[in-house]
Design an enzyme around this catalytic site. Structure first.
Site, PDB file in Angstrom:
ATOM      1  N   CYS A  77       7.901  35.893 -26.400  1.00  0.00           N
ATOM      2  CA  CYS A  77       7.994  37.352 -26.373  1.00  0.00           C
ATOM      3  C   CYS A  77       7.966  37.899 -27.788  1.00  0.00           C
ATOM      4  O   CYS A  77       8.578  37.341 -28.691  1.00  0.00           O
ATOM      5  CB  CYS A  77       9.312  37.714 -25.699  1.00  0.00           C
ATOM      6  N   THR A 136       8.350  41.408 -28.228  1.00  0.00           N
ATOM      7  CA  THR A 136       8.815  42.797 -28.118  1.00  0.00           C
ATOM      8  C   THR A 136       9.700  43.194 -29.296  1.00  0.00           C
ATOM      9  O   THR A 136       9.574  44.288 -29.842  1.00  0.00           O
ATOM     10  CB  THR A 136       9.559  43.002 -26.781  1.00  0.00           C
TER      11      THR A 136
HETATM   12  P1  5GP Z   1      11.691  32.011 -21.770  1.00  0.00           P
HETATM   13  O1  5GP Z   1      12.429  31.294 -20.675  1.00  0.00           O
HETATM   14  O2  5GP Z   1      10.336  31.421 -22.001  1.00  0.00           O
HETATM   15  O3  5GP Z   1      12.487  32.148 -23.011  1.00  0.00           O
HETATM   16  O4  5GP Z   1      11.490  33.510 -21.258  1.00  0.00           O
HETATM   17  C1  5GP Z   1      10.783  33.808 -20.066  1.00  0.00           C
HETATM   18  C2  5GP Z   1      10.718  35.308 -19.920  1.00  0.00           C
HETATM   19  O5  5GP Z   1      10.028  35.911 -21.021  1.00  0.00           O
HETATM   20  C3  5GP Z   1       9.948  35.810 -18.706  1.00  0.00           C
HETATM   21  O6  5GP Z   1      10.630  35.687 -17.510  1.00  0.00           O
HETATM   22  C4  5GP Z   1       9.662  37.252 -19.092  1.00  0.00           C
HETATM   23  O7  5GP Z   1      10.758  38.101 -18.811  1.00  0.00           O
HETATM   24  C5  5GP Z   1       9.502  37.164 -20.592  1.00  0.00           C
HETATM   25  N1  5GP Z   1       8.085  37.217 -20.980  1.00  0.00           N
HETATM   26  C6  5GP Z   1       7.057  36.473 -20.533  1.00  0.00           C
HETATM   27  N2  5GP Z   1       5.908  36.797 -21.151  1.00  0.00           N
HETATM   28  C7  5GP Z   1       6.213  37.780 -22.009  1.00  0.00           C
HETATM   29  C8  5GP Z   1       5.447  38.539 -22.936  1.00  0.00           C
HETATM   30  O8  5GP Z   1       4.248  38.357 -23.139  1.00  0.00           O
HETATM   31  N3  5GP Z   1       6.125  39.497 -23.633  1.00  0.00           N
HETATM   32  C9  5GP Z   1       7.458  39.728 -23.445  1.00  0.00           C
HETATM   33  N4  5GP Z   1       8.028  40.704 -24.137  1.00  0.00           N
HETATM   34  N5  5GP Z   1       8.217  39.001 -22.618  1.00  0.00           N
HETATM   35  C10 5GP Z   1       7.597  38.046 -21.895  1.00  0.00           C
END
Ligand code: 5GP
Length: 340
Positions: free
Chosen positions: A181, A183
């Site tokens: 992410c 953001t």
């Molecule tokens: P991880 O477990 O990989 O740390 O986080 C997974 C979460 O990241 C997902 O469920 C979703 O909420 C968030 N996410 C997935 N793709 C993106 C993206 O391209 N941008 C953002 N801001 N969040 C993402």
């Protein structure tokens, strides 16, 4: 402008303090939880870990592998109805995902999947703070009163309450913590995930609702911290990516040639937008990145390692059931965090 000076904590800022226990073995720990959901009135039982609704994570093969261990999967939204219909899906453990859609699109999919007994929706938008999203949840709840609705993402108690009052059973919590992410760097917006989980869980539980802590877990210790902070469900992306179940037959054949490296990307990355939306619209910016990760074999070993770690956490604090973990948790804030 206003500054909120109260410290907010992330996974790396805290540890769980050990406590005396009567538990003799990890085998005595039960990770299953049964929840009665506030708005659909449904009762669900399983181990409350969910694969994130990303096309490099929540595939049909992943759903099958997770259901074998009573874990959940929020199947990504880019499958056709025919692909979903042909898959041996478990109604007990699968959510199907939608962005903001016409209600007919949702009803048609649910109708087509009736044979699988699917009654759980994951309504997912990057920014759950818009009135449009609240209205959408209200409409879905009105049209589908018995359907389980998980909705998000938000990161603050006021909006957690708003989504539950609109009709969500489970609110997805997490703005910016995800492994791919961007953001926080692109927009400057976010909320440290342990504090978001603690505050949103408190708000949701006050209304009989639940939360799913989504994003930022890199280890089984992080998963344990999320549950300890009060999450009812924990959603995982990166920790489940890179396994056989997430790869196409073509990618598996090419593993050797690619030095066992696999591409993993965010759903708001340029990569995903090129694939599904015909590119990044002019008024938008990519908020996800692409990363190259090592192939990790079948997901079964990873699942067992996560569950083993979680059982161990429970024994360290004397929780014989996952349900007791947050009640028995005292977080200690690390000195390095206090100092900075
Ligand atoms: P991880 O477990 O990989 O740390 O986080 C997974 C979460 O990241 C997902 O469920 C979703 O909420 C968030 N996410 C997935 N793709 C993106 C993206 O391209 N941008 C953002 N801001 N969040 C993402």
């Amino acid at each position: 402008m206003r500054i909120d000076n109260e410290p907010k904590l992330d996974f790396d800022d805290v540890l769980i303090r050990p406590k005396r226990t009567r538990l003799a073995s990890r085998k005595e720990v039960d990770l299953h939880r049964t929840f009665k959901l506030p708005n659909s009135g449904k009762t669900i039982t399983g181990i409350p870990i969910i694969a994130a609704n990303m096309d490099r994570v929540a595939t049909l093969e992943m759903a099958k592998a997770l259901a074998e261990h009573d874990l959940y999967c929020a199947i990504h939204k880019h499958y056709s109805i025919d692909e979903l219909k042909a898959a041996p899906l478990s109604g007990d453990f699968n959510f199907i995902t939608f962005g903001i859609e016409h209600i007919k699109v949702i009803k048609d999919r649910l109708e087509a999947l009736k044979g699988h007994g699917i009654d759980k929706l994951c309504l997912d938008v990057a920014n759950g703070y818009t009135e449009m999203f609240v209205d959408f949840i209200k409409e879905v709840r009105e049209e589908l009163p018995d359907t389980v609705i998980m909705a998000g993402n938000v990161a603050t108690p006021d909006m957690t309450e708003a989504l539950i009052l609109a009709g969500a059973d489970i609110v997805k919590v997490g703005i910016g913590p995800g492994s791919v992410c961007e953001t926080r760097s692109v927009t400057g917006v976010g909320y440290p995930q342990i504090s978001a989980t603690i505050e949103c869980a408190d708000a949701a539980h006050g209304l009989g609702g639940l939360i799913c802590a989504d994003g930022g877990c890199r280890t089984s210790g992080d998963v344990a911290k999320a549950f300890a902070a009060g999450a009812d469900f924990v959603m995982l992306g990166g920790m489940l990516a890179g396994h056989t179940e997430t790869l196409s037959a073509e990618e598996i054949k090419e593993l050797d040639r690619n030095n066992n490296q696999i591409e993993y990307y965010g759903m708001s990355s340029t990569e995903a937008m090129n694939k599904y939306s015909g590119g990044v619209a002019e008024h938008r910016a990519s908020e996800g990145r692409v990363s190259s990760i090592a192939y990790r074999g079948d997901v079964r070993d990873t699942i067992l390692a996560i569950l083993g770690g979680l059982r161990s956490t429970c024994t360290y604090v004397g929780a014989s059931r996952l349900k007791e973990l947050s009640k028995r948790t005292t977080f200690v804030v690390k000195y390095s965090t206090v100092r900075t």
